[in-house]
Design a protein around this motif. Structure first.
Motif, PDB file in Angstrom:
ATOM      1  N   TYR A   4       0.814  -1.211   0.000  1.00  7.75           N
ATOM      2  CA  TYR A   4       0.000   0.000   0.000  1.00  7.75           C
ATOM      3  C   TYR A   4       0.857   1.274   0.000  1.00  7.75           C
ATOM      4  O   TYR A   4       0.528   2.239  -0.669  1.00  7.75           O
ATOM      5  CB  TYR A   4      -0.939   0.019   1.218  1.00  7.75           C
ATOM      6  CG  TYR A   4      -2.226  -0.736   0.985  1.00  7.75           C
ATOM      7  CD1 TYR A   4      -3.173  -0.254   0.083  1.00  7.75           C
ATOM      8  CD2 TYR A   4      -2.514  -1.920   1.656  1.00  7.75           C
ATOM      9  CE1 TYR A   4      -4.372  -0.921  -0.145  1.00  7.75           C
ATOM     10  CE2 TYR A   4      -3.706  -2.605   1.438  1.00  7.75           C
ATOM     11  CZ  TYR A   4      -4.634  -2.096   0.535  1.00  7.75           C
ATOM     12  OH  TYR A   4      -5.803  -2.767   0.309  1.00  7.75           O
ATOM     13  N   THR A  54     -10.275   2.598   2.761  1.00  5.98           N
ATOM     14  CA  THR A  54      -9.394   2.180   1.669  1.00  5.98           C
ATOM     15  C   THR A  54     -10.131   2.288   0.334  1.00  5.98           C
ATOM     16  O   THR A  54      -9.565   2.719  -0.680  1.00  5.98           O
ATOM     17  CB  THR A  54      -8.912   0.724   1.914  1.00  5.98           C
ATOM     18  OG1 THR A  54      -8.318   0.659   3.204  1.00  5.98           O
ATOM     19  CG2 THR A  54      -7.920   0.273   0.860  1.00  5.98           C
ATOM     20  N   ALA A  72      -6.245  -2.022  -3.900  1.00  2.00           N
ATOM     21  CA  ALA A  72      -7.374  -1.807  -2.998  1.00  2.00           C
ATOM     22  C   ALA A  72      -8.555  -2.661  -3.474  1.00  2.00           C
ATOM     23  O   ALA A  72      -8.745  -2.815  -4.678  1.00  2.00           O
ATOM     24  CB  ALA A  72      -7.777  -0.329  -3.009  1.00  2.00           C
TER      25      ALA A  72
END
Ligand code: SGN
Ligand code: CA
Length: 512
Positions: free
Chosen positions: A148, A309, A196
């Motif tokens: 991420y 997210t 995501a």
């Protein structure tokens, strides 16, 4: 990078030149396929979620179609992407599970056909098939699951390059750079693969706390006891037992060495992380929760992280749509948004996917195609991730190879009565992480029959109209004999039609 791309296009020679004259200007649509990871249909406002907002996914649905019965053939990441690329079931494309399979990039895929037909092709972001992608003029992909924060990307020279920032923003940045550099006289097909909303649901710092004021209601079957469904009881994916306080929910005092995803952050990112999650952790410690109160606290934190997210995912989809509008590409571009599969947001007490039960079997799928799909269409037809490849080829006017097992979805927009199938065939193989038993099955709009084998040996039958949340297995119950026999017949027919030899063996081992 750009030079390399041009080189590849020039090397394409006469075929490329010929394609130029029949390119986007002659009506062949550009294509953008956005594939997210583990983004559930229940998490999208266009699909009825009232507590979160996904304005940009909704925008695609509003401009085109929202499919309410879109399914995957095998609810897991790499396998789903392999199906999307090849238009073939896992047993035909060879990529059955994330843990043991190796994807053969030498096999046919839709990008190879589009490219041969004059399209410029690119895959940017998560692909999760290892090896070197084929059929793409350009790729820049995350290694494996990717990270991420400050993620590495693999370029066409095979080198890993680390980029500073948040993965969802970076994938969109690279996508727009590629669009900027492309040859505007040829149609393009761009696949944007987002990381995501995959575990461990780590939001962009800009989105920390976005859903803190929302109290998410528990799904009615949150405390499912799996009565009548032996296979559902054998899993390791519950919020209660499997979800980790440190790793998943970022309560770092529960982790001895800290968490790898958090350890990647730079000082500024880390300071914002500590400020936000540190305060939550202090509050948790003062509460001393146990039992149901603790499980429900985990559920709230899980959803807050997951939806935060997803906020960046939706925002960056909005950037893609804005780009197309700004460059006057909107009217000549197909935009497809789907996830690699669905996901559990507390239903049955779970996170993760894999099962043929509705929340993970189904995927969100919205698609706009100006001039072909009427804005605001809602389709209840059974479609699959298997259909993406043949649909794209159909739109580009290229014949789909006979080996592709999916069907073009385009006939569905010509007549409301049209359907492309009346039953969906499913086969999940992985027998490892999260302990879900391999299984296969068939679903119509009314009934679902599942055969678990290997880890668990059982049949399940659901009456979807009466029991949409799949709580009561009616297999073997009086009154369901005819339906059960009919569903088995459909299952056998599809197994034969798709030539799934393993399946044949597994249903023959027990055919009560
Ligand atoms: C990782 C996750 C699992 C997840 C698989 C498959 N574990 O292994 O929770 O089910 O990916 O996901 S983690 O500890 O690495 O987070 S998939 O989307 O790639 O299929
Ligand atoms: Ca996934």
């Amino acid at each position: 990078k750009i030079k390399l791309l041009i080189g590849v296009l020039v090397a394409f020679g006469s075929q490329g030149a010929e394609a130029q004259s029949t390119g986007a200007r002659a009506g062949r649509p550009n294509i953008v396929v956005i594939i997210s990871d583990d983004h559930a249909f229940q998490a999208i406002s266009a699909y009825g979620n009232k507590l979160v907002k996904t304005p940009n996914i909704d925008r695609i649905a509003r401009n085109g179609v929202r499919f309410d019965k879109a399914y995957v053939t095998n609810s897991i990441c790499g396998p789903s992407r392999a199906v999307i690329l090849t238009g073939k079931y896992s047993h035909k494309n060879g990529f059955k599970d994330n843990e043991t399979s190796k994807f053969d990039h030498g096999q046919d895929n839709f990008a190879k056909h589009l490219r041969a037909g004059g399209y410029q092709t690119a895959w940017i972001g998560k692909m999760h098939l290892a090896g070197q992608p084929q059929g793409f003029d350009f790729y820049n992909i995350l290694p494996d699951q990717g990270s991420y924060y400050n993620p590495e990307f693999i370029g066409m020279d095979g080198r890993l390059i680390k980029k500073e920032g948040y993965v969802t923003n970076l994938i969109e940045d690279i996508s727009e750079e590629w669009l900027d550099a492309r040859d505007p006289d040829k149609p393009f097909c761009l696949v944007i693969g987002h990381k995501a909303t995959h575990r461990t649901w780590l939001p962009d710092t800009a989105d920390f706390g976005r859903y803190d004021s929302v109290d998410f209601p528990l799904p009615p079957n949150f405390y499912d006891e799996y009565r009548t469904r032996a296979a559902a009881a054998v899993q390791d994916m519950s919020i209660d037992k499997t979800m980790q306080m440190g790793y998943d929910l970022k309560m770092l005092s529960y982790s001895k060495k800290g968490e790898p995803s958090v350890n990647r952050m730079n000082a500024a990112q880390r300071a914002r992380f500590d400020a936000y999650y540190g305060a939550i952790e202090a509050d948790l410690q003062s509460k001393k929760l146990t039992g149901k109160a603790l499980v429900e606290w985990k559920y709230q934190r899980y959803l807050k992280d997951y939806y935060s997210t997803a906020a960046s995912l939706d925002r960056n989809i909005g950037r893609t749509l804005d780009y197309l509008e700004r460059h006057k590409l909107r009217d000549n571009t197909i935009v497809i948004y789907l996830s690699d599969q669905g996901f559990y947001l507390g239903e049955h007490g779970w996170f993760d996917k894999r099962f043929m039960y509705e929340e993970s079997f189904r995927t969100p799928l919205v698609m706009s195609y100006p001039g072909v799909i009427k804005p605001g269409t809602v389709s209840k037809q059974l479609v699959m991730n298997l259909d993406i490849a043949p649909t794209l080829l159909d739109a580009a006017g290229i014949a789909a190879p006979a080996e592709m097992q999916g069907k073009s979805m385009l006939p569905l927009f010509k007549s409301e009565a049209a359907e492309i199938r009346d039953a969906v065939y499913y086969h999940y193989y992985e027998n490892g992480e999260h302990s879900v038993s391999p299984h296969l099955g068939v679903s119509t709009k009314d009934y679902k029959l599942i055969r678990f084998y290997n880890r668990v040996d059982s049949w399940e039958l659901f009456d979807l109209k009466r029991d949409p949340s799949e709580q009561v297995n009616v297999y073997g119950q009086t009154g369901y004999e005819t339906i059960s026999a009919r569903m088995k017949l459909i299952l056998r027919t599809l197994i034969r039609q798709f030539d799934d030899k393993d399946a044949e063996r597994n249903i023959n081992s027990d055919d009560k």
